[in-house]
Design an enzyme around this catalytic site. Structure first.
Site, PDB file in Angstrom:
ATOM      1  CE1 TYR A 223       6.026  -5.721  -0.880  1.00  0.00           C
ATOM      2  CE2 TYR A 223       6.545  -4.493  -2.872  1.00  0.00           C
ATOM      3  CZ  TYR A 223       5.662  -4.820  -1.863  1.00  0.00           C
ATOM      4  OH  TYR A 223       4.399  -4.272  -1.834  1.00  0.00           O
TER       5      TYR A 223
ATOM      6  CB  SER B  60       2.638  -4.706  -5.080  1.00  0.00           C
ATOM      7  OG  SER B  60       3.424  -3.608  -5.469  1.00  0.00           O
TER       8      SER B  60
HETATM    9  N1  LIG Z   1       2.023   1.626   0.171  1.00  0.00           N
HETATM   10  C1  LIG Z   1       2.395   1.209  -1.025  1.00  0.00           C
HETATM   11  O1  LIG Z   1       3.039   1.947  -1.789  1.00  0.00           O
HETATM   12  C2  LIG Z   1       1.988  -0.175  -1.502  1.00  0.00           C
HETATM   13  C3  LIG Z   1       2.032  -0.450  -2.861  1.00  0.00           C
HETATM   14  C4  LIG Z   1       1.675  -1.710  -3.311  1.00  0.00           C
HETATM   15  C5  LIG Z   1       1.270  -2.673  -2.413  1.00  0.00           C
HETATM   16  N2  LIG Z   1       1.245  -2.399  -1.077  1.00  0.00           N
HETATM   17  C6  LIG Z   1       0.832  -3.458  -0.157  1.00  0.00           C
HETATM   18  O2  LIG Z   1      -0.242  -2.994   0.627  1.00  0.00           O
HETATM   19  C7  LIG Z   1      -0.318  -3.752   1.834  1.00  0.00           C
HETATM   20  C8  LIG Z   1      -0.575  -2.796   2.985  1.00  0.00           C
HETATM   21  O3  LIG Z   1       0.544  -1.946   3.135  1.00  0.00           O
HETATM   22  P1  LIG Z   1       0.411  -0.386   3.433  1.00  0.00           P
HETATM   23  O4  LIG Z   1       0.888   0.336   2.256  1.00  0.00           O
HETATM   24  O5  LIG Z   1      -0.924  -0.071   3.984  1.00  0.00           O
HETATM   25  O6  LIG Z   1       1.560  -0.219   4.538  1.00  0.00           O
HETATM   26  P2  LIG Z   1       1.503  -0.090   6.128  1.00  0.00           P
HETATM   27  O7  LIG Z   1       0.821   1.161   6.524  1.00  0.00           O
HETATM   28  O8  LIG Z   1       2.920  -0.303   6.569  1.00  0.00           O
HETATM   29  O9  LIG Z   1       0.593  -1.316   6.573  1.00  0.00           O
HETATM   30  C9  LIG Z   1       1.065  -2.621   6.696  1.00  0.00           C
HETATM   31  C10 LIG Z   1       0.122  -3.370   7.613  1.00  0.00           C
HETATM   32  O10 LIG Z   1       0.569  -4.735   7.701  1.00  0.00           O
HETATM   33  C11 LIG Z   1       0.626  -5.095   9.068  1.00  0.00           C
HETATM   34  N3  LIG Z   1       1.632  -6.111   9.323  1.00  0.00           N
HETATM   35  C12 LIG Z   1       2.935  -6.122   8.923  1.00  0.00           C
HETATM   36  N4  LIG Z   1       3.558  -7.191   9.448  1.00  0.00           N
HETATM   37  C13 LIG Z   1       2.633  -7.860  10.185  1.00  0.00           C
HETATM   38  C14 LIG Z   1       2.689  -9.024  11.000  1.00  0.00           C
HETATM   39  N5  LIG Z   1       3.824  -9.714  11.164  1.00  0.00           N
HETATM   40  N6  LIG Z   1       1.546  -9.435  11.617  1.00  0.00           N
HETATM   41  C15 LIG Z   1       0.396  -8.721  11.467  1.00  0.00           C
HETATM   42  N7  LIG Z   1       0.287  -7.616  10.730  1.00  0.00           N
HETATM   43  C16 LIG Z   1       1.406  -7.188  10.104  1.00  0.00           C
HETATM   44  C17 LIG Z   1       0.993  -3.799   9.800  1.00  0.00           C
HETATM   45  O11 LIG Z   1       0.549  -3.858  11.147  1.00  0.00           O
HETATM   46  P3  LIG Z   1       1.485  -3.970  12.445  1.00  0.00           P
HETATM   47  O12 LIG Z   1       2.787  -3.304  12.137  1.00  0.00           O
HETATM   48  O13 LIG Z   1       0.678  -3.287  13.512  1.00  0.00           O
HETATM   49  O14 LIG Z   1       1.604  -5.432  12.702  1.00  0.00           O
HETATM   50  C18 LIG Z   1       0.143  -2.802   9.026  1.00  0.00           C
HETATM   51  O15 LIG Z   1      -1.174  -2.773   9.534  1.00  0.00           O
HETATM   52  C19 LIG Z   1       0.984  -4.539   1.916  1.00  0.00           C
HETATM   53  O16 LIG Z   1       0.745  -5.882   1.586  1.00  0.00           O
HETATM   54  C20 LIG Z   1       1.871  -3.880   0.868  1.00  0.00           C
HETATM   55  O17 LIG Z   1       2.817  -4.768   0.333  1.00  0.00           O
HETATM   56  C21 LIG Z   1       1.586  -1.162  -0.614  1.00  0.00           C
END
Ligand SMILES: NC(=O)c1ccc[n+]([C@@H]2O[C@H](COP(=O)([O-])OP(=O)(O)OC[C@H]3O[C@@H](n4cnc5c(N)ncnc54)[C@H](OP(=O)(O)O)[C@@H]3O)[C@@H](O)[C@H]2O)c1
Length: 253
Positions: free
Chosen positions: A149, A136
């Site tokens: 985080y 991130s």
């Molecule tokens: N969105 C942003 O602004 C942003 C910015 C920078 C970086 N990121 C990073 O991008 C990545 C993806 O996030 P996203 O933005 O796509 O958010 P999201 O829609 O909330 O997706 C998060 C994913 O991680 C999975 N997950 C969380 N805890 C888990 C567990 N204990 N076991 C297995 N799977 C788990 C969730 O699936 P389940 O809940 O079904 O388990 C979901 O599929 C993350 O690493 C986040 O830190 C996001």
């Protein structure tokens, strides 16, 4: 030997988009899609237009979840072309007000599980294949109000860049994605449902696509947007404490 990709955190957001895009890659036989929400994974699999998406429900923050991934690899011994280590979550709010269990669970999924999965999967990666680690912009400097985080993402960024250097000689590429705000469920999860994605957030499809292009081009870092690349440079230049103070004032939601 079956050619596969693995995506962790495939049930929503960036992970679902990575899975869709990789399934459209005609060179793959299967995409193994890991997350806890089985219904979401089943829907993703049903809508797959290319290679089969295989839904694999697992809590990767638990040792059993990580073990289920490792034992499936050991059983099937696939040719792993791309490993996308994307599962993760955030937490908004000051350290002093955040429950300890939530902090430890975040470290388990963002750091411990990601590291263990990279280690377990490495024997199945050969020259020409590689990993994408989802870090991130928050990993570029300490953030007040998102302290743990940002620390977990600084770890992912450091690990990804070091692995890119270590594995290069073996022809294994490692790209670390450092996005700013993306329109996914991330903000809702991180804020306990208080807020949704902020205005101007990027589309997850676009950021995942751009990242896979950067991965194919052998780039060590992927930002997705020029503005985020510039923000990363500013964060690094401004020094940690200034960034932490700024975020405490402007990012608290
Ligand atoms: N969105 C942003 O602004 C942003 C910015 C920078 C970086 N990121 C990073 O991008 C990545 C993806 O996030 P996203 O933005 O796509 O958010 P999201 O829609 O909330 O997706 C998060 C994913 O991680 C999975 N997950 C969380 N805890 C888990 C567990 N204990 N076991 C297995 N799977 C788990 C969730 O699936 P389940 O809940 O079904 O388990 C979901 O599929 C993350 O690493 C986040 O830190 C996001």
């Amino acid at each position: 030997m079956k050619k596969i990709a693995i995506v962790t955190g495939a049930s929503s957001g960036l992970g679902a988009e990575f899975s869709r895009l990789l399934s459209e890659d005609s060179g793959l036989d299967e995409v193994w899609a890991f997350a806890r929400r089985r219904d979401n994974l089943d829907r993703l699999a049903a809508a797959a237009k290319g290679a089969r998406i295989r839904p694999l429900a697992a809590d990767l923050a638990s040792p059993e979840g990580v073990e289920s991934l490792r034992s499936l690899l050991e059983l099937e011994r696939p040719d792993l072309r791309v490993l996308v280590l994307n599962a993760g979550r955030g937490s908004y709010g000051p350290f002093s007000d955040t429950a300890k269990d939530g902090i430890l669970d975040m470290i388990d999924i963002n750091v411990r599980s990601l590291t263990e999965t990279a280690k377990d999967a490495l024997p199945y990666l050969a020259a020409g294949s590689g990993m994408v680690l989802v870090a991130s912009l928050a990993g570029m400097g300490p953030l007040g109000g998102r302290a743990v985080y940002a620390a977990t993402k600084a770890y992912v960024l450091s690990l990804g860049v070091a692995l890119a250097a270590e594995l290069r000689q073996r022809g294994i590429r490692v790209t670390t994605l450092c996005p700013g705000p993306v329109a996914t469920e991330f903000a809702a999860v991180a804020s306990g449902g208080r807020v949704g994605p902020q205005d101007g957030s990027a589309s997850p499809e676009r950021i995942a696509r751009r990242c896979l292009e950067d991965f194919a081009a052998g780039k060590v870092l992927s930002y997705g947007r020029l503005g985020w690349r510039l923000t990363a440079a500013l964060m690094r230049l401004s020094g940690g404490y200034a960034t932490a103070r700024f975020s405490l004032k402007h990012l608290m939601r």
